[in-house]
Design a protein around this motif. Structure first.
Motif, PDB file in Angstrom:
ATOM      1  N   PRO A   1     -21.516 -25.163 -74.604  1.00 29.42           N
ATOM      2  CA  PRO A   1     -22.181 -24.894 -73.332  1.00 29.42           C
ATOM      3  C   PRO A   1     -20.819 -25.044 -72.357  1.00 29.42           C
ATOM      4  N   LEU A   2     -19.936 -26.078 -72.419  1.00 26.84           N
ATOM      5  CA  LEU A   2     -19.175 -26.044 -71.283  1.00 26.84           C
ATOM      6  C   LEU A   2     -18.225 -24.788 -71.257  1.00 26.84           C
ATOM      7  N   ARG A   3     -18.033 -24.359 -72.425  1.00 26.28           N
ATOM      8  CA  ARG A   3     -17.044 -23.264 -72.415  1.00 26.28           C
ATOM      9  C   ARG A   3     -17.749 -22.226 -71.601  1.00 26.28           C
ATOM     10  N   GLU A   4     -19.147 -21.803 -71.724  1.00 28.67           N
ATOM     11  CA  GLU A   4     -19.749 -20.847 -71.255  1.00 28.67           C
ATOM     12  C   GLU A   4     -19.951 -21.159 -69.785  1.00 28.67           C
ATOM     13  N   THR A   5     -20.160 -22.310 -69.001  1.00 28.48           N
ATOM     14  CA  THR A   5     -20.195 -22.556 -67.737  1.00 28.48           C
ATOM     15  C   THR A   5     -18.549 -22.292 -67.009  1.00 28.48           C
ATOM     16  N   PHE A   6     -17.804 -22.678 -67.741  1.00 27.22           N
ATOM     17  CA  PHE A   6     -16.474 -22.387 -67.534  1.00 27.22           C
ATOM     18  C   PHE A   6     -16.251 -20.792 -67.206  1.00 27.22           C
ATOM     19  N   ASP A   7     -16.895 -20.182 -68.082  1.00 33.13           N
ATOM     20  CA  ASP A   7     -16.635 -18.708 -68.160  1.00 33.13           C
ATOM     21  C   ASP A   7     -17.299 -18.190 -66.949  1.00 33.13           C
ATOM     22  N   PHE A   8     -18.469 -18.521 -66.930  1.00 34.05           N
ATOM     23  CA  PHE A   8     -19.492 -18.250 -65.464  1.00 34.05           C
ATOM     24  C   PHE A   8     -18.658 -18.347 -64.141  1.00 34.05           C
ATOM     25  N   LEU A   9     -18.233 -19.428 -64.267  1.00 32.03           N
ATOM     26  CA  LEU A   9     -17.589 -19.799 -62.913  1.00 32.03           C
ATOM     27  C   LEU A   9     -16.358 -19.052 -62.587  1.00 32.03           C
ATOM     28  N   LEU A  10     -15.421 -18.791 -63.606  1.00 33.88           N
ATOM     29  CA  LEU A  10     -14.444 -17.876 -63.683  1.00 33.88           C
ATOM     30  C   LEU A  10     -14.758 -16.632 -63.186  1.00 33.88           C
TER      31      LEU A  10
END
Length: 622
Positions: free
Chosen positions: A80-89
């Motif tokens: 889930p955190l990887r997806e959040t970081f992808d979104f923010l980038l």
């Protein structure tokens, strides 16, 4: 350790616009204590080339609370955190314009080397791409910030951030850090403070604020407040200590963020300067999948003086809607008033005590007059009088001076000089009119009988500009009051297509709904196209421009073209050699009701100006 009393194949890419559409449908320390690095605006590319726009008045601060259940021994799942970081980038250079991300502590559940190492590896996605801060929570560390070395410090201490341009420095122990990012044309300070900051740490934080006295500051820490079930937040013991010894005496701090407790909540406290400090709790670890790395975006809008806040889970949002489980669908977005809300913040006013806006200086008339300027009036001349018979100079030298006259039922207070002005006006002065009706009263300023502007036809085009402000409160009936006009009956000009043959041939008026009305009888043809604006706000200076290119007239308000501009051909103005009048409109050559509000600089040009040439934007170069 449990927090008692509630404390503690690639998916489809979804853009910010798609997200919103979907969510609508889904319902004192020495300077040496700093580790020195330059306080620069971080503007590195994201992994797909995105950059935040640091000049835009709109940007987002991303807030990520407790991720501890995603890094919990052998049940860890960082997906889930990887997806959040992808979104923010993606959104670093996207519509959200994400400028910075701050984590609120409790990165992991136990603070072990294994958990911390996995978290550190996951956070590498952001390194060099998006500026961010991390702080220690009670599940990452124990004791206060004098605890010495820990796995957390080795992974998330100053060594991780020292090459990040937004990193300002840290305490000698390494558990407290300061960051500066640039957004909306200014720099913003973030203090990331340990969950149990020591006296030394507070002194350091005070030193950072003292060393950067003009930066608006956001304090982040793990434990600052808790909330009741209605979302009303209260300072915790640690939060009270921070408030009493750091926040309340530093007017720079306008926002304080913490996690640790649930449910989320918020409150507003008054600091020693009497200004608002917003205190918010953000934590979703009690929700499905440990909160699934839900992110909160604080959308700052310095034009609208608003901060719009939304909370959602990118991991669930990226799933195919048809394949989402009920719990995933339920947790996509949180919409209660502690998770989705707006704050009214007049940024200039809130920051004025420590960072007053750099307002433009007055500009001499020579900078805003060129060979195409027909007339230019301003009200800052030394010794300027507004008594009856007083004159206001036309700074073009072309003989279009104005003479003051009060209407019946008027007093000296009906027209006065004022220092109030639009911040972009060349002259830092205006005229205050107290016109009205029942009984009619007002004041007008008119050109002399032989003024050249009285008879000009403007067949090749023209621009009429002025600054105006309506009072707040807006009291009384002032419907159809005139702002300016060319005196003369339209029927005498051979014009019969309009409302009345006794009305003036050109005027700007304000309706009862505070719409601007620009009505003009063209020199060529029997037409009188009328433009209508939106409802003008009160208590706000605005720049109005009427631009005619020899064919059509377009009204602009604050550099924005209004919607209701007629498309009919409008060539010239059917002037009759009678005075140009400021402050009222006449009917059948008679004046009654006058303008109510302020009028600043007025300029008439015999060509169509581009918006970049309007009065607020500078001066002519040729």
């Amino acid at each position: 350790m449990f927090k008692a009393a509630r404390s503690c194949g690639r998916p489809t890419i979804v853009t910010a616009v798609e997200r919103r559409n979907l969510l609508r449908a889904a319902a004192v320390a020495p300077a040496a204590a700093l580790i020195p690095t330059p306080a620069l605006a971080y503007d590195a590319s994201s992994k797909n080339g995105g950059r935040s726009d640091s000049a835009s008045p709109r940007f987002a601060l991303a807030v990520l609370p407790d991720t501890q259940y995603l890094f919990d021994a052998d049940s860890a799942d960082p997906a889930p955190l990887r997806e959040t970081f992808d979104f923010l980038l993606r959104e670093r250079g996207g519509e959200d314009n994400v400028a910075f991300m701050t984590h609120l502590g409790d990165v992991t559940e136990h603070g072990t080397e294994q958990e911390i190492a996995l978290a550190g590896q996951t956070f590498k996605a952001l390194d060099g791409k998006l500026p961010y801060s991390v702080l220690g929570g009670n599940h990452d560390v124990s004791g206060d910030d004098q605890r010495g070395s820990t796995p957390y410090l080795k992974t998330f201490g100053p060594s991780r951030f020292k090459h990040q341009p937004s990193f300002l420095g840290a305490t000698a122990d390494g558990y407290n850090s300061a960051h500066v990012f640039k957004a909306a044309g200014r720099q913003w300070l973030v203090l990331a403070l340990d969950w149990r900051i020591s006296d030394q740490g507070i002194a350091w934080a005070q030193g950072v604020l003292t060393a950067h006295p003009t930066l608006p500051a956001i304090v982040t820490t793990h434990d600052i407040a808790f909330a009741d079930d209605n979302g009303q937040a209260y300072l915790s013991d640690n939060g009270r200590r921070l408030w009493d010894h750091l926040i309340k005496a530093n007017d720079q701090v306008f926002l304080a963020l913490g996690g640790h407790y649930w449910p989320p909540g918020r409150t507003v406290l008054k600091n020693d300067a009497g200004h608002d400090v917003h205190v918010h709790i953000t934590n979703y670890q009690d929700r499905y999948y440990g909160g699934a790395a839900m992110i909160r975006l604080y959308h700052f809008d310095l034009e609208r003086n608003r901060v719009d806040v939304e909370t959602f889970a990118p991991w669930f949002l990226a799933r195919d809607p048809a394949r989402r489980t009920p719990l995933e669908a339920e947790t996509i977005e949180l919409t209660s008033d502690v998770n989705r809300f707006s704050l009214d913040v007049d940024f200039d006013e809130r920051f004025a005590a420590f960072a007053p806006p750099a307002l433009p200086k007055p500009r001499p008339a020579a900078q805003v007059v060129d060979r195409h300027t027909v007339a230019y009036w301003r009200f800052d001349q030394a010794g300027q009088s507004v008594a009856d018979g007083a004159q206001v100079k036309d700074w073009t030298g072309k003989g279009n001076d104005l003479t003051v006259r009060r209407l019946a039922n008027s007093t000296a207070e009906t027209l006065t000089l004022a220092a109030d002005h639009h911040e972009g006006a060349p002259a830092h002065a205006s005229l205050k009119f107290d016109g009205g009706k029942n009984p009619d009263r007002g004041a007008i300023l008119q050109t002399g009988p032989n003024a050249p502007v009285n008879s000009m036809k403007f067949l090749g085009g023209y621009t009429i500009e002025l600054f105006m402000k309506l009072p707040d409160p807006y009291e009384g009936d002032h419907s159809w009051m005139g702002v300016f006009s060319w005196e003369g009956r339209s029927g005498d000009a051979g014009k019969h297509a309009g409302y009345s043959e006794t009305e003036t041939t050109c005027s700007m008026n304000v309706t009862g709904e505070r719409f601007l009305q620009y009505n003009v009888y063209a020199q060529v043809g029997d037409v009188n196209p009328t433009a209508w604006s939106h409802a003008l706000p009160t208590g706000v200076w605005q720049h109005v421009a009427i631009v005619n290119d020899g064919k059509r007239s377009v009204v602009w308000v604050d550099g924005s073209r209004i919607a209701r501009n007629p498309s009919r051909i409008t060539q010239g103005i059917a002037t009759l050699g009678r005075p140009f009048t400021l402050g009222a409109n006449s009917d059948n050559l008679s004046y009654g009701q006058g303008f109510y509000g302020w009028i600043g600089d007025v300029r008439i040009s015999d060509r169509a100006l581009k918006p970049s040439e309007f009065l607020p934007n500078g001066h002519f170069t040729s």
